[in-house]
Design a protein around this motif. Sequence first.
Motif, PDB file in Angstrom:
ATOM      1  N   LEU A 113       0.824  -1.203   0.000  1.00  0.00           N
ATOM      2  CA  LEU A 113       0.000   0.000   0.000  1.00  0.00           C
ATOM      3  C   LEU A 113       0.869   1.268   0.000  1.00  0.00           C
ATOM      4  CD1 LEU A 113      -3.065   0.517   0.100  1.00  0.00           C
ATOM      5  CD2 LEU A 113      -2.851   0.776   2.563  1.00  0.00           C
ATOM      6  N   GLY A 114       1.981   1.222   0.718  1.00  0.00           N
ATOM      7  CA  GLY A 114       2.888   2.374   0.752  1.00  0.00           C
ATOM      8  C   GLY A 114       3.661   2.512  -0.547  1.00  0.00           C
ATOM      9  N   ALA A 115       4.061   1.371  -1.105  1.00  0.00           N
ATOM     10  CA  ALA A 115       4.848   1.365  -2.342  1.00  0.00           C
ATOM     11  C   ALA A 115       4.049   1.995  -3.490  1.00  0.00           C
ATOM     12  CB  ALA A 115       5.237  -0.063  -2.706  1.00  0.00           C
ATOM     13  N   TYR A 116       2.738   1.786  -3.467  1.00  0.00           N
ATOM     14  CA  TYR A 116       1.866   2.312  -4.517  1.00  0.00           C
ATOM     15  C   TYR A 116       2.005   3.833  -4.664  1.00  0.00           C
ATOM     16  CZ  TYR A 116      -2.685   4.797  -4.687  1.00  0.00           C
ATOM     17  OH  TYR A 116      -3.665   5.727  -4.819  1.00  0.00           O
ATOM     18  N   ARG A 117       1.907   4.569  -3.582  1.00  0.00           N
ATOM     19  CA  ARG A 117       1.994   6.027  -3.718  1.00  0.00           C
ATOM     20  C   ARG A 117       3.425   6.464  -4.011  1.00  0.00           C
ATOM     21  NH1 ARG A 117      -2.446   7.996  -5.832  1.00  0.00           N
ATOM     22  NH2 ARG A 117      -3.005  10.071  -5.098  1.00  0.00           N
ATOM     23  N   GLY A 118       4.393   5.728  -3.484  1.00  0.00           N
ATOM     24  CA  GLY A 118       5.792   6.029  -3.798  1.00  0.00           C
ATOM     25  C   GLY A 118       6.039   5.907  -5.293  1.00  0.00           C
ATOM     26  N   LEU A 119       5.472   4.853  -5.902  1.00  0.00           N
ATOM     27  CA  LEU A 119       5.614   4.663  -7.352  1.00  0.00           C
ATOM     28  C   LEU A 119       4.889   5.754  -8.133  1.00  0.00           C
ATOM     29  CD1 LEU A 119       5.326   0.815  -7.267  1.00  0.00           C
ATOM     30  CD2 LEU A 119       7.192   2.039  -8.388  1.00  0.00           C
ATOM     31  N   TYR A 120       3.790   6.237  -7.563  1.00  0.00           N
ATOM     32  CA  TYR A 120       3.071   7.336  -8.215  1.00  0.00           C
ATOM     33  C   TYR A 120       3.939   8.595  -8.268  1.00  0.00           C
ATOM     34  CZ  TYR A 120      -1.699   6.103  -9.587  1.00  0.00           C
ATOM     35  OH  TYR A 120      -2.788   5.632 -10.262  1.00  0.00           O
ATOM     36  N   ILE A 121       4.785   8.788  -7.269  1.00  0.00           N
ATOM     37  CA  ILE A 121       5.672   9.964  -7.282  1.00  0.00           C
ATOM     38  C   ILE A 121       6.619   9.850  -8.484  1.00  0.00           C
ATOM     39  CG2 ILE A 121       7.501  11.200  -6.046  1.00  0.00           C
ATOM     40  CD1 ILE A 121       6.092  10.415  -3.427  1.00  0.00           C
ATOM     41  N   LEU A 122       7.163   8.650  -8.702  1.00  0.00           N
ATOM     42  CA  LEU A 122       8.034   8.445  -9.875  1.00  0.00           C
ATOM     43  C   LEU A 122       7.237   8.695 -11.161  1.00  0.00           C
ATOM     44  CD1 LEU A 122       9.972   5.225  -8.768  1.00  0.00           C
ATOM     45  CD2 LEU A 122      10.723   7.605  -8.627  1.00  0.00           C
ATOM     46  N   ASN A 123       5.988   8.243 -11.172  1.00  0.00           N
ATOM     47  CA  ASN A 123       5.090   8.466 -12.313  1.00  0.00           C
ATOM     48  C   ASN A 123       4.903   9.966 -12.580  1.00  0.00           C
ATOM     49  OD1 ASN A 123       2.466   8.422 -13.928  1.00  0.00           O
ATOM     50  ND2 ASN A 123       1.623   8.887 -11.905  1.00  0.00           N
ATOM     51  N   TRP A 124       4.762  10.752 -11.491  1.00  0.00           N
ATOM     52  CA  TRP A 124       4.558  12.198 -11.673  1.00  0.00           C
ATOM     53  C   TRP A 124       5.820  12.878 -12.199  1.00  0.00           C
ATOM     54  CZ3 TRP A 124       2.009  11.771  -6.301  1.00  0.00           C
ATOM     55  CH2 TRP A 124       0.657  11.439  -6.449  1.00  0.00           C
ATOM     56  N   ILE A 125       6.965  12.391 -11.725  1.00  0.00           N
ATOM     57  CA  ILE A 125       8.222  12.954 -12.236  1.00  0.00           C
ATOM     58  C   ILE A 125       8.323  12.641 -13.738  1.00  0.00           C
ATOM     59  CG2 ILE A 125      10.760  12.785 -12.132  1.00  0.00           C
ATOM     60  CD1 ILE A 125      10.396  12.159  -9.090  1.00  0.00           C
ATOM     61  N   TYR A 126       8.037  11.409 -14.085  1.00  0.00           N
ATOM     62  CA  TYR A 126       8.073  10.981 -15.490  1.00  0.00           C
ATOM     63  C   TYR A 126       7.083  11.786 -16.336  1.00  0.00           C
ATOM     64  CZ  TYR A 126       7.803   7.879 -19.552  1.00  0.00           C
ATOM     65  OH  TYR A 126       7.821   7.376 -20.821  1.00  0.00           O
ATOM     66  N   ARG A 127       5.869  11.949 -15.824  1.00  0.00           N
ATOM     67  CA  ARG A 127       4.838  12.690 -16.568  1.00  0.00           C
ATOM     68  C   ARG A 127       5.180  14.172 -16.698  1.00  0.00           C
ATOM     69  NH1 ARG A 127      -1.359  11.322 -15.357  1.00  0.00           N
ATOM     70  NH2 ARG A 127      -1.511  12.559 -17.254  1.00  0.00           N
ATOM     71  N   TYR A 128       5.865  14.689 -15.695  1.00  0.00           N
ATOM     72  CA  TYR A 128       6.257  16.099 -15.764  1.00  0.00           C
ATOM     73  C   TYR A 128       7.230  16.313 -16.920  1.00  0.00           C
ATOM     74  CZ  TYR A 128       8.207  20.635 -14.649  1.00  0.00           C
ATOM     75  OH  TYR A 128       8.613  21.932 -14.731  1.00  0.00           O
ATOM     76  N   TYR A 129       8.196  15.426 -17.058  1.00  0.00           N
ATOM     77  CA  TYR A 129       9.198  15.566 -18.128  1.00  0.00           C
ATOM     78  C   TYR A 129       8.687  15.165 -19.507  1.00  0.00           C
ATOM     79  CZ  TYR A 129      12.638  16.913 -14.702  1.00  0.00           C
ATOM     80  OH  TYR A 129      13.309  17.609 -13.739  1.00  0.00           O
ATOM     81  N   THR A 130       7.763  14.188 -19.559  1.00  0.00           N
ATOM     82  CA  THR A 130       7.301  13.741 -20.869  1.00  0.00           C
ATOM     83  C   THR A 130       6.065  14.483 -21.379  1.00  0.00           C
ATOM     84  OG1 THR A 130       6.065  11.948 -19.857  1.00  0.00           O
ATOM     85  CG2 THR A 130       8.270  11.407 -20.669  1.00  0.00           C
ATOM     86  N   GLU A 131       5.145  14.858 -20.444  1.00  0.00           N
ATOM     87  CA  GLU A 131       3.891  15.487 -20.885  1.00  0.00           C
ATOM     88  C   GLU A 131       3.712  16.896 -20.352  1.00  0.00           C
ATOM     89  OE1 GLU A 131       0.590  13.065 -19.497  1.00  0.00           O
ATOM     90  OE2 GLU A 131       1.847  11.299 -19.586  1.00  0.00           O
ATOM     91  N   GLY A 132       4.578  17.316 -19.445  1.00  0.00           N
ATOM     92  CA  GLY A 132       4.399  18.601 -18.791  1.00  0.00           C
ATOM     93  C   GLY A 132       3.267  18.557 -17.783  1.00  0.00           C
ATOM     94  N   PHE A 133       2.842  17.339 -17.425  1.00  0.00           N
ATOM     95  CA  PHE A 133       1.747  17.173 -16.466  1.00  0.00           C
ATOM     96  C   PHE A 133       2.233  17.473 -15.050  1.00  0.00           C
ATOM     97  CE2 PHE A 133      -0.257  14.451 -13.280  1.00  0.00           C
ATOM     98  CZ  PHE A 133      -1.611  14.660 -13.487  1.00  0.00           C
ATOM     99  N   PHE A 134       1.488  18.299 -14.334  1.00  0.00           N
ATOM    100  CA  PHE A 134       1.861  18.585 -12.947  1.00  0.00           C
ATOM    101  C   PHE A 134       0.614  18.945 -12.152  1.00  0.00           C
ATOM    102  CE2 PHE A 134       3.385  21.576  -9.613  1.00  0.00           C
ATOM    103  CZ  PHE A 134       4.132  20.669  -8.887  1.00  0.00           C
ATOM    104  N   ASP A 135       0.307  18.113 -11.170  1.00  0.00           N
ATOM    105  CA  ASP A 135      -0.868  18.360 -10.334  1.00  0.00           C
ATOM    106  C   ASP A 135      -0.366  18.570  -8.906  1.00  0.00           C
ATOM    107  OD1 ASP A 135      -3.137  18.179  -8.719  1.00  0.00           O
ATOM    108  OD2 ASP A 135      -4.141  16.772 -10.081  1.00  0.00           O
TER     109      ASP A 135
END
Lengths: 209, 10
Positions: free
Chosen positions: A155-177
Motif C-alpha cells: 500500500l505504501g509502495a503504490y503512492r511512492g511509485l506514483y511519485i516516480l510516475n509524476w516525475i516521469y509525466r512532468y518531463y514527458t507530458e508537462g503534467f503537474f498536479d
Amino acid sequence: MNIFRLIGDLSHLFAILILLLKIWKTRSCAGISGRSQILFALVFATRYLDLFTHFISLYNTLMKIFYLCSSFGTIYLMYVKFKATYDRNHDTFRVEFLLIPVAILSLIFNHEFDVLEILWTFSIYLESVAILPQLFMVSKTGEAESITSHYLFALGAYRGLYILNWIYRYYTEGFFDLIAVIAGIVQTVLYCDFFYLYITKVLKGKRLT
Amino acid sequence: KENDLDHDEL
C-alpha cells in the motif's frame, strides 16, 4: 500510462487483495484497523464519482469499480461476517481529527470550487492520512502479523511509485498536479518508518514488533 | 481548462 504508474496501480491492487485474502483465509480480521478501511472506502467513494460523469478508459473504469467493491467488501467482512474477530479495543484512533482538517483543506485548496472537484480534493487529502489509524493500531499493539506488514508495504509502495510516475509525466507530458503531488509525498513519508522496519525486520523473517 | 481536471489517475 507508464511503467511506474502501472506497477503502482498493481501494487495497490495487490495490497487490497492480500488484505481480503488474509481475512477470508484466516476467518479473522485481527490486527486490521476498521477505521482505516472505512476511510479508504470513503476515499474511493468520493474520488470515483466521475465514473458517472466521464469515461477515461476501460482500464480506469474497471480499476475504479474493483477498488470500490473491494473496499466495501473488506468493511463487510470486518463489521459483519467476521465481526467477532475485529480488534476494536485497539482501533481507537479519533478519525474526526483527520476528517475535519481534510474537509477544511479541500474547501480552501482545490483546483476549482465545484462539488465533484472538492470531493476529489477531499479524497486525495484523506487518502494521504487514511493509514494513520492502522499505523496507530500497530504501534499500540506493538506488533503486526507478517501478512499485515506485506499489505502495508504494498500500500505504501503504490503512492511512492506514483511519485516516480509524476516525475516521469512532468518531463514527458508537462503534467503537474500540485495537490496530488504534495498529498502523495505526505502519504509516502508516513510510511517511511514502516518501510525501514519492514526491510530490516520482516524481510529477514522476523516479526514486526 | 476542462482537460486539466480530467483526473485520469486512480
